[in-house]
Design a protein around this motif. Structure first.
Motif, mmCIF file in Angstrom:
data_model
loop_
_atom_site.group_PDB
_atom_site.id
_atom_site.type_symbol
_atom_site.label_atom_id
_atom_site.label_comp_id
_atom_site.label_asym_id
_atom_site.label_seq_id
_atom_site.Cartn_x
_atom_site.Cartn_y
_atom_site.Cartn_z
ATOM 1 N N VAL A 56 0.813 -1.223 0.000
ATOM 2 C CA VAL A 56 0.000 0.000 0.000
ATOM 3 C C VAL A 56 0.842 1.268 0.000
ATOM 4 C CG1 VAL A 56 -1.899 -1.166 1.171
ATOM 5 C CG2 VAL A 56 -0.183 0.039 2.540
ATOM 6 N N GLU A 57 2.152 1.143 0.059
ATOM 7 C CA GLU A 57 3.016 2.322 0.107
ATOM 8 C C GLU A 57 3.035 3.036 -1.248
ATOM 9 O OE1 GLU A 57 5.018 4.909 2.255
ATOM 10 O OE2 GLU A 57 4.678 2.937 3.133
ATOM 11 N N ASP A 58 3.138 4.365 -1.200
ATOM 12 C CA ASP A 58 3.245 5.163 -2.431
ATOM 13 C C ASP A 58 4.722 5.336 -2.759
ATOM 14 O OD1 ASP A 58 3.017 6.845 -4.573
ATOM 15 O OD2 ASP A 58 2.278 8.576 -3.419
ATOM 16 N N TYR A 59 5.276 4.388 -3.481
ATOM 17 C CA TYR A 59 6.717 4.391 -3.746
ATOM 18 C C TYR A 59 7.124 5.513 -4.692
ATOM 19 C CZ TYR A 59 6.607 -0.118 -1.463
ATOM 20 O OH TYR A 59 6.423 -1.115 -0.541
ATOM 21 N N ASP A 60 6.283 5.824 -5.669
ATOM 22 C CA ASP A 60 6.640 6.863 -6.629
ATOM 23 C C ASP A 60 6.379 8.268 -6.101
ATOM 24 O OD1 ASP A 60 7.561 5.202 -8.682
ATOM 25 O OD2 ASP A 60 5.515 4.769 -9.339
ATOM 26 N N GLY A 61 5.686 8.378 -4.978
ATOM 27 C CA GLY A 61 5.340 9.689 -4.453
ATOM 28 C C GLY A 61 6.258 10.189 -3.359
ATOM 29 N N GLN A 62 7.345 9.482 -3.072
ATOM 30 C CA GLN A 62 8.238 9.858 -1.985
ATOM 31 C C GLN A 62 9.689 9.730 -2.430
ATOM 32 O OE1 GLN A 62 6.790 8.219 2.001
ATOM 33 N NE2 GLN A 62 5.775 6.843 0.571
ATOM 34 N N ASP A 63 10.584 10.392 -1.679
ATOM 35 C CA ASP A 63 12.022 10.192 -1.837
ATOM 36 C C ASP A 63 12.450 9.045 -0.927
ATOM 37 O OD1 ASP A 63 12.057 12.342 -3.538
ATOM 38 O OD2 ASP A 63 12.993 13.724 -2.102
ATOM 39 N N TRP A 64 13.334 8.206 -1.439
ATOM 40 C CA TRP A 64 13.819 7.050 -0.673
ATOM 41 C C TRP A 64 15.332 7.148 -0.552
ATOM 42 C CZ3 TRP A 64 10.316 3.683 1.418
ATOM 43 C CH2 TRP A 64 8.992 3.810 0.960
ATOM 44 N N TRP A 65 15.825 6.878 0.683
ATOM 45 C CA TRP A 65 17.249 7.025 1.000
ATOM 46 C C TRP A 65 17.811 5.715 1.534
ATOM 47 C CZ3 TRP A 65 19.569 11.929 0.463
ATOM 48 C CH2 TRP A 65 18.691 13.001 0.253
ATOM 49 N N TRP A 66 19.032 5.424 1.137
ATOM 50 C CA TRP A 66 19.791 4.291 1.680
ATOM 51 C C TRP A 66 21.152 4.816 2.152
ATOM 52 C CZ3 TRP A 66 16.274 3.896 -2.084
ATOM 53 C CH2 TRP A 66 15.406 2.799 -2.094
ATOM 54 N N ARG A 67 21.653 4.247 3.236
ATOM 55 C CA ARG A 67 22.977 4.659 3.694
ATOM 56 C C ARG A 67 23.685 3.496 4.378
ATOM 57 N NH1 ARG A 67 21.714 8.473 9.065
ATOM 58 N NH2 ARG A 67 21.126 6.743 10.456
ATOM 59 N N CYS A 68 25.002 3.553 4.347
ATOM 60 C CA CYS A 68 25.816 2.614 5.122
ATOM 61 C C CYS A 68 27.144 3.290 5.423
ATOM 62 C CB CYS A 68 26.029 1.292 4.392
ATOM 63 S SG CYS A 68 27.251 1.354 3.068
ATOM 64 N N VAL A 69 27.834 2.789 6.433
ATOM 65 C CA VAL A 69 29.161 3.269 6.804
ATOM 66 C C VAL A 69 30.111 2.081 6.738
ATOM 67 C CG1 VAL A 69 30.588 4.281 8.607
ATOM 68 C CG2 VAL A 69 28.246 5.097 8.270
ATOM 69 N N VAL A 70 31.218 2.247 6.004
ATOM 70 C CA VAL A 70 32.207 1.174 5.875
ATOM 71 C C VAL A 70 33.559 1.689 6.358
ATOM 72 C CG1 VAL A 70 31.017 0.044 3.965
ATOM 73 C CG2 VAL A 70 32.713 1.819 3.470
ATOM 74 N N GLU A 71 34.380 0.769 6.782
ATOM 75 C CA GLU A 71 35.741 1.086 7.234
ATOM 76 C C GLU A 71 36.687 0.882 6.052
ATOM 77 O OE1 GLU A 71 38.807 2.218 9.780
ATOM 78 O OE2 GLU A 71 36.710 1.989 10.437
#
Length: 822
Positions: A56-71
């Motif tokens: 039911v989520e509006d995927y095209d109507g929102q901004d989506w963010w991904w993040r990670c921290v690596v050494e």
């Protein structure tokens, strides 16, 4: 040094469109959830919150963010960031520095980074697509009913989840292809192209390898088999070589021969790196008289299926899952898979598997129905996308056809535009000009359907989408009237899954035909007032002679079995006709191999990976050695013996018939030889030596014969092909005592011996935790058939509880052989 993204902990967050401009403003945000990368927003929500929230989520109507921290460890001054695909308007930051912008989910990106050390933050954003889709844009030349908003034509993205009739619950948003962060402490291959072609019996390999920017490589060589040649080092990062193998073994589809592959490696200053495997074959299309394929000069009946992603939500499938799915297509008798426009390009792993298993690939470019824009920006993105696709497909022997898109040329014709107006530059010029040198020896077609004369969609000319039997409710005789030459999509039905899958997804068969959960999984055209369950019900009534609505109210399990049987009957009749030696059809691509969601979708295999009823019947029709039965009306019944092997088939064709009271009425045989790769057709009455009116065409009194069995027996007594045909497709009413079974065990597992005491129509053997190796077959009176049960991972050590049912028999359990108890 390993890829730093291996084992990295990724998180995902959603924000309102444009609310957050960059990663600096994200650090104090709450609401981050664990995420798998590669993956999609919908896949992450499904993993964390379950299917209901994800759908039911509006995927095209929102901004989506991904993040990670690596050494980032010391020891490498330069790093290579590889991004296999970002859907769709995407940006990437490393430690707050913007490094990638993408406007095409089908393109990969790579960038060399310097100055990384210690804790390093990677942030990806996939921006809301809806503002771009609904914004003011130039009007299309036609409007395609496939999607609600025509603005999707401007974005290089998939229509999965955006075309309601395709039954994919969520659009693709996110880093859906592999990501990598690799040290450039040694040469890193960032692009490799392996082109092959044949000159006589020789095979030519042309290798082009691009490296990340690094210290110059002083020597490079290409090796194919035992042949080695020095590279032309045109720059420190680009290495090219051409090599001739004097005599090569030809690659064949699995229906025609073996699949020899040749390993290609590159040596860089003494270090050998595997580049992949290639094969050699020729592919040609018919010069005239309708579309057809010839592989290595041999005409081919292209028996195909349309492919959809196995997990259309996350788009992630491991190697074993892909092998199983492609093997199911191969085991079903299919020698071609079509990757349909508007969906997604598949992985290199998928294409490797097709190379290995001998399955041809028809590759659509990702255009479907919509009017492709002709502005410079769109053309540049499409050009780069197709160039990358061609580089990936080059050298793969399974790559057989590249097509400009799905229904791209047909759509304006169906909406009343004059033929050939307007010219669609993307498929008529841009793509073919690009492919001419990049994919030598691979035929190109502008669209599917196409080449049908003035009206591109006529099935009797060129490439068609044939839904006469199916959506257009034509009788099975329409396949002969239509004179189909090549059906690149056909035989779309709402096919119910087997009982176990129905119970897993819906609890019971009582939901069939009316419950909203059931109906949500039934395919339909977006603007139509009917769906494909209505189509199936039509054939239950016209083929089996049963009013489906009446049965559904009182016996929903039988209602679904009638639907399964009607689809089996229709598909068997159509494909049997197309395999006849004098029929003009050179190929048929069934829509589709697998369902995208649990329910009665188009797939021959359900969303859990279990074969549905017509998978078994189609497999028998497409077998390399097969007997096909044809009803020719007043001309009587005919039999075609097919021999799609490399050796002549000699033996006798035995035919028996049984009367309506159960006794044998006719029994004769004929000695025949069937040439390699050929077929022989005989009249059933001619073989029996008298007029029998097997199909009751003359109607002189009541029907006298109920069933016919045809068996081909070789000189050493082996039965290599058989067909049991019910004469008159009408569904017989169920009764007790029709079939019985005995469960026994041998050295390889469990077997059910099924005996029919009278005609048994559409027999099924099932057992929870096991998969029957054959099902949905007819049995003549007094005959026995053995069906092996293959254990699934859920099976335990106890003997299976095997259940028998038939369309004209009440369900019963197989008795356990006394010597096989636990």
């Amino acid at each position: 040094m390993p890829d730093l993204f291996d084992g990295a902990h990724w998180e995902m967050l959603t924000t309102a469109p444009g609310e957050v401009a960059g990663p600096d403003l994200l650090r104090e945000r709450s609401g981050w959830i664990p995420a798998e990368v590669p993956g999609t927003a919908a896949g992450t929500l499904r993993d964390v919150h379950g299917d209901p929230r994800a759908q039911v989520e509006d995927y095209d109507g929102q901004d989506w963010w991904w993040r990670c921290v690596v050494e980032v460890p010391s020891g490498a001054a330069r790093w290579w960031l590889g991004l296999g695909g970002l859907a769709t308007i995407a940006d990437v930051w490393i430690n707050g520095r913007h490094v990638v912008h993408s406007r095409n989910m089908f393109r990969s990106h790579g960038v060399e980074l310097v100055g990384l050390a210690g804790l390093t933050e990677v942030v990806l954003r996939c921006a809301a697509a809806t503002p771009l889709v609904v914004g003011r844009r130039p009007r299309p030349r036609w409007k395609a009913p496939l999607v609600r908003d025509q603005g999707w034509r401007h974005l290089r993205t998939s229509l999965l989840g955006r075309a309601p009739g395709w039954l994919v619950p969520s659009p693709i948003v996110g880093p859906w292809r592999d990501v990598a962060l690799l040290p450039v402490d040694r040469p890193v291959v960032v692009r490799r192209v392996l082109r092959t072609w044949m000159e006589g019996e020789s095979g030519i390999v042309e290798a082009e390898v691009s490296l990340s920017a690094t210290d110059a490589v002083t020597r490079s060589r290409i090796r194919v088999g035992d042949q080695v040649v020095e590279c032309d080092t045109r720059s420190p990062t680009r290495h090219v070589a051409r090599l001739r193998l004097p005599v090569v073994r030809r690659w064949w589809p699995h229906t025609h021969g073996e699949q020899p592959l040749y390993q290609v490696d590159i040596e860089l200053d003494g270090m050998w790196i595997a580049l992949g495997r290639v094969g050699f074959r020729t592919v040609e299309t018919n010069a005239g008289g309708g579309f057809g394929l010839r592989v290595n000069g041999v005409p081919l009946f292209a028996a195909g299926v349309c492919w959809t992603p196995l997990d259309p939500v996350s788009l992630q499938s491991d190697h074993e899952t892909l092998v199983t799915a492609v093997q199911q297509a191969r085991d079903g008798g299919f020698n071609l898979i079509r990757l349909v426009g508007g969906t997604v390009y598949e992985t290199d792993d998928f294409h490797d598997i097709c190379d290995e298993l001998g399955v041809l690939v028809w590759q659509d470019c990702m255009l479907a129905a919509l009017d492709p824009p002709e502005d410079d920006a769109f053309t540049a993105e499409l050009t780069a996308e197709v160039a990358e696709l061609a580089d990936r497909l080059a050298g793969r022997p399974s790559t057989t056809v590249v097509c400009g898109g799905d229904e791209t040329e047909r759509q304006p014709l169906l909406l009343g535009l004059p033929p050939g107006e307007p010219e669609i530059r993307a498929v008529a010029r841009t793509i073919p000009q690009l492919l001419r040198d990049r994919l030598p020896g691979v035929p190109y077609v502008t669209s599917s359907p196409s080449g049908g004369g003035a009206l591109e969609h006529r099935p009797g000319e060129g490439i068609s989408h044939y839904f006469g039997v199916g959506a257009y409710l034509r009788g099975v005789s329409d396949v002969r009237a239509a004179g189909v030459r090549f059906a690149a999509a056909c035989l779309a039905f709402s096919i119910p899954p087997e009982e176990e899958s129905v119970e897993t997804a819906f609890g019971s068969a009582r939901v069939a035909g009316h419950d909203p959960r059931w109906k949500a999984a039934v395919p339909r055209d977006r603007t139509a007032s009917w769906d494909f369950e209505d189509v199936r019900d039509h054939y239950v009534k016209t083929v089996l002679g049963v009013k489906p609505d009446d049965v559904r109210r009182t016996d929903p399990e039988r209602y679904l079995d009638l639907g399964r049987a009607a689809v089996c009957s229709a598909m068997t009749a159509v494909l049997s006709q197309w395999r006849r030696p004098h029929d003009p059809c050179a190929g048929a691509v069934v829509l589709a191999l697998r369902d995208t969601v649990p329910g009665a979708g188009w797939g021959l295999v359900d969303a859990y990976g279990r074969p549905k009823a017509p998978w078994y019947t189609v497999r028998r029709v497409l077998a390399r050695r097969a007997i096909l039965v044809h009803d020719e009306g007043l001309n009587g019944m005919f039999l075609t013996v097919v021999n799609q092997t490399s050796a002549e088939l000699r033996g006798r064709l035995e035919v028996r018939t049984w009367g309506t009271q159960g006794g044998v009425l006719d029994e004769e045989h004929m000695d025949i030889g069937v040439p390699a790769g050929g077929s022989v057709e005989v009249s059933a009455d001619g073989l029996l030596g008298r007029f029998t009116d097997l199909n009751h065409a003359y109607r002189f009194g009541p029907r006298s014969r109920d069933v016919m069995e045809a068996v081909f027996v070789t000189a050493d007594g082996r039965a290599v092909a058989e067909n049991v045909a019910v004469l008159g497709e009408r569904a017989r009413p169920p009764r007790a005592g029709v079939v019985r079974g005995v469960l026994r065990r041998d050295a390889h597992g469990w077997i059910v011996d099924v005996t029919a005491d009278e005609l048994a129509q559409w027999v099924v053997v099932s057992a929870t935790g096991y998969r029957a190796e054959d099902a949905w077959f007819h049995m003549a009176p007094g005959t026995t058939r053995s069906v092996r049960l293959s254990a699934e991972p859920t099976a335990d050590s106890r003997p299976p509880v095997a259940r028998l049912r038939a369309l004209n028999a009440y369900a019963t359990s197989a008795a356990l052989d006394e010597g096989d108890g636990s």
